[in-house]
Design an enzyme around this catalytic site. Sequence first.
Site, PDB file in Angstrom:
ATOM      1  N   HIS A 159      -1.024  26.727 -21.152  1.00 12.76           N
ATOM      2  CA  HIS A 159      -2.071  27.317 -20.304  1.00 12.76           C
ATOM      3  C   HIS A 159      -1.926  26.834 -18.866  1.00 12.76           C
ATOM      4  O   HIS A 159      -2.004  27.630 -17.919  1.00 12.76           O
ATOM      5  CB  HIS A 159      -3.436  26.932 -20.867  1.00 12.76           C
ATOM      6  CG  HIS A 159      -4.594  27.272 -19.978  1.00 12.76           C
ATOM      7  ND1 HIS A 159      -5.338  28.429 -20.125  1.00 12.76           N
ATOM      8  CD2 HIS A 159      -5.137  26.615 -18.922  1.00 12.76           C
ATOM      9  CE1 HIS A 159      -6.282  28.466 -19.206  1.00 12.76           C
ATOM     10  NE2 HIS A 159      -6.181  27.369 -18.457  1.00 12.76           N
ATOM     11  N   GLU A 160      -1.712  25.546 -18.682  1.00 17.06           N
ATOM     12  CA  GLU A 160      -1.599  25.000 -17.324  1.00 17.06           C
ATOM     13  C   GLU A 160      -0.330  25.491 -16.643  1.00 17.06           C
ATOM     14  O   GLU A 160      -0.347  25.823 -15.446  1.00 17.06           O
ATOM     15  CB  GLU A 160      -1.632  23.468 -17.369  1.00 17.06           C
ATOM     16  CG  GLU A 160      -2.904  22.877 -17.958  1.00 17.06           C
ATOM     17  CD  GLU A 160      -4.166  23.324 -17.234  1.00 17.06           C
ATOM     18  OE1 GLU A 160      -4.093  23.603 -16.020  1.00 17.06           O
ATOM     19  OE2 GLU A 160      -5.221  23.409 -17.880  1.00 17.06           O
ATOM     20  N   HIS A 163      -0.827  28.997 -15.188  1.00 16.20           N
ATOM     21  CA  HIS A 163      -1.498  29.086 -13.882  1.00 16.20           C
ATOM     22  C   HIS A 163      -0.475  29.049 -12.746  1.00 16.20           C
ATOM     23  O   HIS A 163      -0.580  29.810 -11.772  1.00 16.20           O
ATOM     24  CB  HIS A 163      -2.488  27.933 -13.712  1.00 16.20           C
ATOM     25  CG  HIS A 163      -3.812  28.141 -14.377  1.00 16.20           C
ATOM     26  ND1 HIS A 163      -4.590  29.256 -14.145  1.00 16.20           N
ATOM     27  CD2 HIS A 163      -4.509  27.362 -15.256  1.00 16.20           C
ATOM     28  CE1 HIS A 163      -5.711  29.159 -14.858  1.00 16.20           C
ATOM     29  NE2 HIS A 163      -5.683  28.031 -15.540  1.00 16.20           N
TER      30      HIS A 163
END
Length: 296
Positions: A159-160, A163
């Site tokens: 998820h990170e 980004h």
Amino acid sequence: MNQNPLGNRRGGLRIWVLLAFAAYAAYYWFSNRSIDPLTGQAVVIDRSISPEQEKALGLQAYQEVLQQERPLPADAQASQQVAAIAQRLIAKIPPVSDALAAEHGLQASHIEKSFDWKVTVLQSEQVNAFCLPGGKMAVYTGLLPVAQNADAMAVVMGHEIAHALLRHGAQRMTRGKLEQLGQMAGAASGMDSGTLQTVMQAYGYGSALPYARSQETQADELGLMLAAAACFDPRQAVPLWERMDKNSGGGAPPEFASTHPSAGTRIQQLEALMPKALDYRAKFCESAATAGAGMR
């Protein structure tokens, strides 16, 4: 009937200032608009914000964090576990990016080719992780007991990473420029501070916060596909967010007032994505080995 020419003049000026801002904002939006190949959605990134500039800002922020936090030694068990997860996720960025872009009839830009990847474990009770533009990553030790296993940790780290790949930071910087211009236009038009504050609050609830939540949803999807393609079990995302919700102790703000979807919304969205994630795992996972060991 008495008339106030000065008041009429001010009212006309206010309208023209606001119309000028609206015209410029529309021009700015369309001239900096593009379609993100990984999501198929329209994004607005100021063309003056280059990936190299983002990378430099990311490195600066990373160095500042390292000055404020205590990194674990690179040879610590947790550091080695996190580094191994990161390596597996990073290796799957090219094929996953190509597959997602192909779903939208586009070609991936492969911004990751310019990244200088590095991951650090920071000694902190924060239940958090981040990946900055340019590939500098950190995982806080407070996240380890909540993640519990490498599969769940891969979901968070994926998820990170998403980004950074989606250039969400540059999108927020662009939006910030427009917000500043809007505030300046409101002040220049003679709008009083109370009215301006009310307008900005309405903008926050009606546009800024939903926009931030949509970025989180985009990162959830891309991150889940990365984790699945890297041979992690994407189904661990659901119990992970159940634990994250429990860990928050009910202290999270209501979804409409938050930059993040609620845990319940997130779980529903992840469950809807699970068939696709399992397809990606079957397609891109060349190894039968899994990473279900506990995190410490």
